[in-house]
Design an enzyme around this catalytic site. Sequence first.
Site, PDB file in Angstrom:
ATOM      1  CB  SER A 221      -0.948   0.011   1.204  1.00  0.00           C
ATOM      2  OG  SER A 221      -0.209   0.042   2.419  1.00  0.00           O
ATOM      3  N   GLY A 222       2.114   1.135   0.402  1.00  0.00           N
ATOM      4  CA  GLY A 222       3.003   2.293   0.443  1.00  0.00           C
ATOM      5  C   GLY A 222       3.367   2.743   1.847  1.00  0.00           C
ATOM      6  CE  LYS A 223       2.009  -1.704   5.738  1.00  0.00           C
ATOM      7  NZ  LYS A 223       1.773  -2.287   4.414  1.00  0.00           N
TER       8      LYS A 223
ATOM      9  CB  SER B 264      -0.944  -3.610  12.479  1.00  0.00           C
ATOM     10  OG  SER B 264      -0.961  -2.381  11.798  1.00  0.00           O
TER      11      SER B 264
END
Length: 175
Positions: A9-11, A79
């Site tokens: 997602s690009g975290k 998470s």
Amino acid sequence: LWFTGLSASGKSTLANAVAGALHEAGCRTFVLDGDNIRHGLNKDLGFSPADREENIRRIGEVAKLFVDCGVIVLTSFISPYRSDRDIARQLHEAAGMPFIEVHVDCALAEAEKRDPKGLYKKARAGEIKNFTGISDPYEAPLAAELVLNTHAMTLAQEVDAVLALLDTRGLLSAN
């Protein structure tokens, strides 16, 4: 800062970019992500629900230690379970420490397109068990302090949004 979202997602990209901007502003930062936690502190854990819970619990405790030393911690972890993120939040809030949940929101189809490590393809082929978004659930935050739609924003816009939130909360001047 607790960055949560699907794999790809690009975290981590966002967490590292924010850390860089904060560093340039004179803030002390540290990024905790799967690469530096799963290969050391949590190398004894797998991906079962119980192991995921323990993984997030340990990360919350480590983040709290850094925050106690005046470091802005940026955690980048899928998470997937709200209850685990809530425990990390409660741990920090009970100690009088800020906890900011950032949902790095990316549609599953977009995450699968990005898939730099080929993990979604392997999960869909049955080669990876307990893969979030495919064979395991992802529980999106219900009340994240910030939601970033990474498929519709540039990295610079995302970083600016995080920095603006930190500034609004008075967390930049305190560091």
